[in-house]
Scaffold this motif. Structure first.
Motif, PDB file in Angstrom:
ATOM      1  N   ARG A 154      33.823  52.763  28.903  1.00 53.90           N
ATOM      2  CA  ARG A 154      33.066  51.535  28.624  1.00 53.90           C
ATOM      3  C   ARG A 154      33.794  50.296  29.094  1.00 53.90           C
ATOM      4  NH1 ARG A 154      31.064  54.084  22.905  1.00 53.90           N
ATOM      5  NH2 ARG A 154      28.901  54.406  23.538  1.00 53.90           N
ATOM      6  N   PHE A 155      35.096  50.253  28.882  1.00 51.69           N
ATOM      7  CA  PHE A 155      35.855  49.102  29.377  1.00 51.69           C
ATOM      8  C   PHE A 155      35.762  49.032  30.904  1.00 51.69           C
ATOM      9  CE2 PHE A 155      38.838  49.139  25.465  1.00 51.69           C
ATOM     10  CZ  PHE A 155      38.070  48.185  24.836  1.00 51.69           C
ATOM     11  N   GLY A 158      32.372  47.978  32.068  1.00 51.14           N
ATOM     12  CA  GLY A 158      32.207  46.568  31.746  1.00 51.14           C
ATOM     13  C   GLY A 158      32.864  45.681  32.779  1.00 51.14           C
ATOM     14  N   ALA A 159      34.099  45.993  33.089  1.00 48.73           N
ATOM     15  CA  ALA A 159      34.828  45.198  34.086  1.00 48.73           C
ATOM     16  C   ALA A 159      34.114  45.235  35.431  1.00 48.73           C
ATOM     17  CB  ALA A 159      36.254  45.716  34.220  1.00 48.73           C
ATOM     18  N   TRP A 162      30.582  43.436  35.356  1.00 47.50           N
ATOM     19  CA  TRP A 162      30.717  41.984  35.213  1.00 47.50           C
ATOM     20  C   TRP A 162      30.905  41.293  36.569  1.00 47.50           C
ATOM     21  CZ3 TRP A 162      29.381  38.958  31.428  1.00 47.50           C
ATOM     22  CH2 TRP A 162      29.882  37.665  31.351  1.00 47.50           C
ATOM     23  N   TRP A 166      30.300  36.975  39.199  1.00 49.33           N
ATOM     24  CA  TRP A 166      31.185  36.042  39.888  1.00 49.33           C
ATOM     25  C   TRP A 166      31.471  36.419  41.336  1.00 49.33           C
ATOM     26  CZ3 TRP A 166      35.444  38.636  41.608  1.00 49.33           C
ATOM     27  CH2 TRP A 166      35.779  39.824  40.936  1.00 49.33           C
ATOM     28  N   LEU A 182      41.260  46.996  40.313  1.00 45.64           N
ATOM     29  CA  LEU A 182      41.028  47.473  38.950  1.00 45.64           C
ATOM     30  C   LEU A 182      41.809  48.756  38.681  1.00 45.64           C
ATOM     31  CD1 LEU A 182      39.535  47.106  36.257  1.00 45.64           C
ATOM     32  CD2 LEU A 182      37.786  48.659  37.122  1.00 45.64           C
ATOM     33  N   LEU A 185      45.240  47.845  37.970  1.00 41.11           N
ATOM     34  CA  LEU A 185      45.405  47.199  36.662  1.00 41.11           C
ATOM     35  C   LEU A 185      45.607  48.216  35.554  1.00 41.11           C
ATOM     36  CD1 LEU A 185      45.379  44.544  35.041  1.00 41.11           C
ATOM     37  CD2 LEU A 185      42.900  44.782  34.844  1.00 41.11           C
ATOM     38  N   ILE A 186      44.964  49.373  35.666  1.00 46.03           N
ATOM     39  CA  ILE A 186      45.117  50.373  34.608  1.00 46.03           C
ATOM     40  C   ILE A 186      46.059  51.493  35.045  1.00 46.03           C
ATOM     41  CG2 ILE A 186      42.854  49.831  33.657  1.00 46.03           C
ATOM     42  CD1 ILE A 186      41.747  52.314  34.885  1.00 46.03           C
TER      43      ILE A 186
ATOM     44  N   ASP B 148      46.595  39.859  41.044  1.00 45.20           N
ATOM     45  CA  ASP B 148      45.848  38.616  41.204  1.00 45.20           C
ATOM     46  C   ASP B 148      45.353  38.166  39.825  1.00 45.20           C
ATOM     47  OD1 ASP B 148      43.630  36.882  41.477  1.00 45.20           O
ATOM     48  OD2 ASP B 148      43.271  37.576  43.515  1.00 45.20           O
ATOM     49  N   LEU B 151      41.612  37.514  39.085  1.00 45.52           N
ATOM     50  CA  LEU B 151      40.916  38.803  39.092  1.00 45.52           C
ATOM     51  C   LEU B 151      41.140  39.549  37.780  1.00 45.52           C
ATOM     52  CD1 LEU B 151      39.115  40.154  41.075  1.00 45.52           C
ATOM     53  CD2 LEU B 151      41.079  41.251  42.140  1.00 45.52           C
ATOM     54  N   ILE B 152      42.372  39.523  37.299  1.00 43.03           N
ATOM     55  CA  ILE B 152      42.661  40.177  36.024  1.00 43.03           C
ATOM     56  C   ILE B 152      41.867  39.534  34.896  1.00 43.03           C
ATOM     57  CG2 ILE B 152      44.475  40.618  34.317  1.00 43.03           C
ATOM     58  CD1 ILE B 152      46.457  40.786  36.617  1.00 43.03           C
ATOM     59  N   ARG B 154      38.978  38.100  35.129  1.00 40.96           N
ATOM     60  CA  ARG B 154      37.571  38.485  35.234  1.00 40.96           C
ATOM     61  C   ARG B 154      37.325  39.926  34.804  1.00 40.96           C
ATOM     62  NH1 ARG B 154      37.038  34.938  40.739  1.00 40.96           N
ATOM     63  NH2 ARG B 154      35.752  33.301  39.852  1.00 40.96           N
ATOM     64  N   PHE B 155      38.220  40.816  35.192  1.00 42.86           N
ATOM     65  CA  PHE B 155      38.089  42.202  34.742  1.00 42.86           C
ATOM     66  C   PHE B 155      38.185  42.268  33.215  1.00 42.86           C
ATOM     67  CE2 PHE B 155      39.770  43.928  39.033  1.00 42.86           C
ATOM     68  CZ  PHE B 155      38.486  44.104  39.488  1.00 42.86           C
ATOM     69  N   THR B 156      39.145  41.548  32.678  1.00 45.45           N
ATOM     70  CA  THR B 156      39.350  41.592  31.230  1.00 45.45           C
ATOM     71  C   THR B 156      38.130  41.066  30.482  1.00 45.45           C
ATOM     72  OG1 THR B 156      41.709  41.208  31.569  1.00 45.45           O
ATOM     73  CG2 THR B 156      40.843  40.825  29.360  1.00 45.45           C
ATOM     74  N   GLY B 158      35.165  40.843  31.547  1.00 42.56           N
ATOM     75  CA  GLY B 158      34.055  41.764  31.766  1.00 42.56           C
ATOM     76  C   GLY B 158      34.091  42.925  30.793  1.00 42.56           C
ATOM     77  N   ALA B 159      35.241  43.540  30.671  1.00 42.41           N
ATOM     78  CA  ALA B 159      35.390  44.675  29.756  1.00 42.41           C
ATOM     79  C   ALA B 159      35.075  44.244  28.325  1.00 42.41           C
ATOM     80  CB  ALA B 159      36.799  45.237  29.853  1.00 42.41           C
ATOM     81  N   ASN B 161      33.299  41.467  27.260  1.00 45.35           N
ATOM     82  CA  ASN B 161      31.916  41.019  27.052  1.00 45.35           C
ATOM     83  C   ASN B 161      30.931  42.183  27.053  1.00 45.35           C
ATOM     84  OD1 ASN B 161      32.591  38.327  26.804  1.00 45.35           O
ATOM     85  ND2 ASN B 161      32.317  37.890  28.983  1.00 45.35           N
ATOM     86  N   TRP B 162      31.261  43.216  27.804  1.00 47.44           N
ATOM     87  CA  TRP B 162      30.380  44.386  27.878  1.00 47.44           C
ATOM     88  C   TRP B 162      30.239  45.089  26.530  1.00 47.44           C
ATOM     89  CZ3 TRP B 162      26.873  45.522  31.278  1.00 47.44           C
ATOM     90  CH2 TRP B 162      26.358  46.802  31.358  1.00 47.44           C
ATOM     91  N   LEU B 182      42.156  47.969  24.582  1.00 43.30           N
ATOM     92  CA  LEU B 182      42.107  47.375  25.927  1.00 43.30           C
ATOM     93  C   LEU B 182      43.504  46.934  26.361  1.00 43.30           C
ATOM     94  CD1 LEU B 182      40.402  46.505  28.351  1.00 43.30           C
ATOM     95  CD2 LEU B 182      40.289  44.230  27.334  1.00 43.30           C
ATOM     96  N   LEU B 185      45.321  49.853  27.496  1.00 40.82           N
ATOM     97  CA  LEU B 185      44.831  50.375  28.772  1.00 40.82           C
ATOM     98  C   LEU B 185      45.510  49.692  29.955  1.00 40.82           C
ATOM     99  CD1 LEU B 185      42.803  52.234  30.226  1.00 40.82           C
ATOM    100  CD2 LEU B 185      41.126  50.385  30.083  1.00 40.82           C
ATOM    101  N   ILE B 186      45.809  48.405  29.801  1.00 34.86           N
ATOM    102  CA  ILE B 186      46.441  47.706  30.917  1.00 34.86           C
ATOM    103  C   ILE B 186      47.943  47.530  30.689  1.00 34.86           C
ATOM    104  CG2 ILE B 186      44.291  46.549  31.512  1.00 34.86           C
ATOM    105  CD1 ILE B 186      45.275  44.028  30.297  1.00 34.86           C
TER     106      ILE B 186
END
Lengths: 189, 189
Positions: A154-155, A158-159, A162, A166, A182, A185-186, B148, B151-152, B154-156, B158-159, B161-162, B182, B185-186
């Motif tokens: 889900r995360f 979502g990322a 989203w 943008w 992404l 990032l993980i 970046d 970018l991080i 926005r991904f965050t 996104g995850a 808000n989803w 979360l 995860l990162i």
DNA sequence: TCAAAAACCGAGCAAGCGCTAGATTTAAGA
DNA sequence: TCTTAAATCTAGCGCTTGCTCGGTTTTTGA
């Protein structure tokens, strides 16, 4: 009255509808706007669709079908959890951002669907999410990811989803760049 | 006609509108539905708001204000990039999921806002995103994150808000659990 | 070539929409 | 208490909406 679901003309109309729904939202798009953009009169629309909501359903369905197709193709012959995750992420962003109209509509306008349309589309969505679930499960099994796997799915989605908010297609970053970022990032690089 | 913006009655009405907009979407919610839920007649609504769109703006504005407040409070006195990131994520999910109506409306209905309403709200959104940007920049400076930073961010977001799409308040996981998951995860645990 | 089917048009209906305006009730302050 | 302002109601206007329907044009395929 049974309307053909796969006519070529209908596919064209659905693509036009996708653009308008994307630009102004489903509820704000009138059947007259749709007809205008299609070069026909509003009454003629209802020769192809039983009602307005059916157009919305068709838009989303077309988007889902191609997304599933592309995801399946992307996973075929790819071995190793990390590589499969990255392949799926790339496929996801590539459909999402290239076939943006339909997918944004799918993400934002499901509320306007009828019960019966919903049940069809939910089935497709679940199928797609299962693809992701499997790949993430593999990642945990191989030890490259840790944690609650449905939560990670889900995360991640979502990322990725989203990005439609943008992402600038004219910018310097490609969908592939985003997918790689992404993954990094993980810790899947 | 200048309408008072901060009357107590107005706040109540805005909260009710938030619920209806959340449940059925802005466009599908009629002024008559709103008035019914508020226990007044539809005409009386326009004593409090100049038009329907202004109600939407008020809903989103209230949500944003409280989100910014809570985020500011969460960051005060917290030291260290990792801890600050986790604090902000917890604050974000706590407002998002507790004050869900307003925030879902903010995420999904901005398209129906007038130009002037938009410019106000975009300012608030940018302010909020800057909070996140700063904290993520700190993480990179301290070496606990790489990549970046916009970018991080926005991904965050996104995850996070989803989560409104799937989070079940009756379930076993708290917003704090999600924020921690979360972060983990990162690699920020 | 020609009948059947598919696509489209023209005109408009019934319902619902956001919103207005003048009268009326309720609440607040001196 | 009495004045003034705030809140609400009643009634409805003008417009747009999704959709219908009978008739016409275009396309198809045997």
């Amino acid at each position: 009255m049974t309307l053909p679901n796969n006519s070529k003309r209908r596919k064209e109309l659905v693509a036009i509808a996708a653009r308008l729904f994307f630009e102004q939202g489903y509820e704000r798009t009138t059947v007259r706007m749709l007809a205008d953009a299609m070069g026909i009169k509003s009454g003629s629309l209802f020769h192809h669709f039983n009602d307005k909501q059916e157009i919305l359903c068709a838009v989303i369905q077309d988007g889902m079908e191609s997304a599933i197709e592309i995801a399946d193709a992307a996973l075929a012959d790819v071995q190793g959890a990390k590589a499969r995750f990255r392949a799926l992420a790339r496929a996801h962003l590539s459909t999402l951002l290239n076939d943006r109209n339909a997918h944004v509509v799918a993400l934002y306008e499901w509320r306007s669907l009828s019960e019966s349309s919903l049940s069809v589309l939910i089935g497709m969505r679940d199928h797609y999410e299962q693809l992701w679930q499997q790949v993430i499960d593999e990642c945990v099994k191989e030890g490259v990811l840790k944690g609650d796997t449905p939560l990670i799915r889900r995360f991640t989605l979502g990322a990725l989803n989203w990005t439609v908010q943008w992402y600038d297609a004219e910018g310097e970053k490609t969908p592939d760049d985003l997918a790689n970022a992404l993954s990094a990032l993980i810790g899947l690089n």
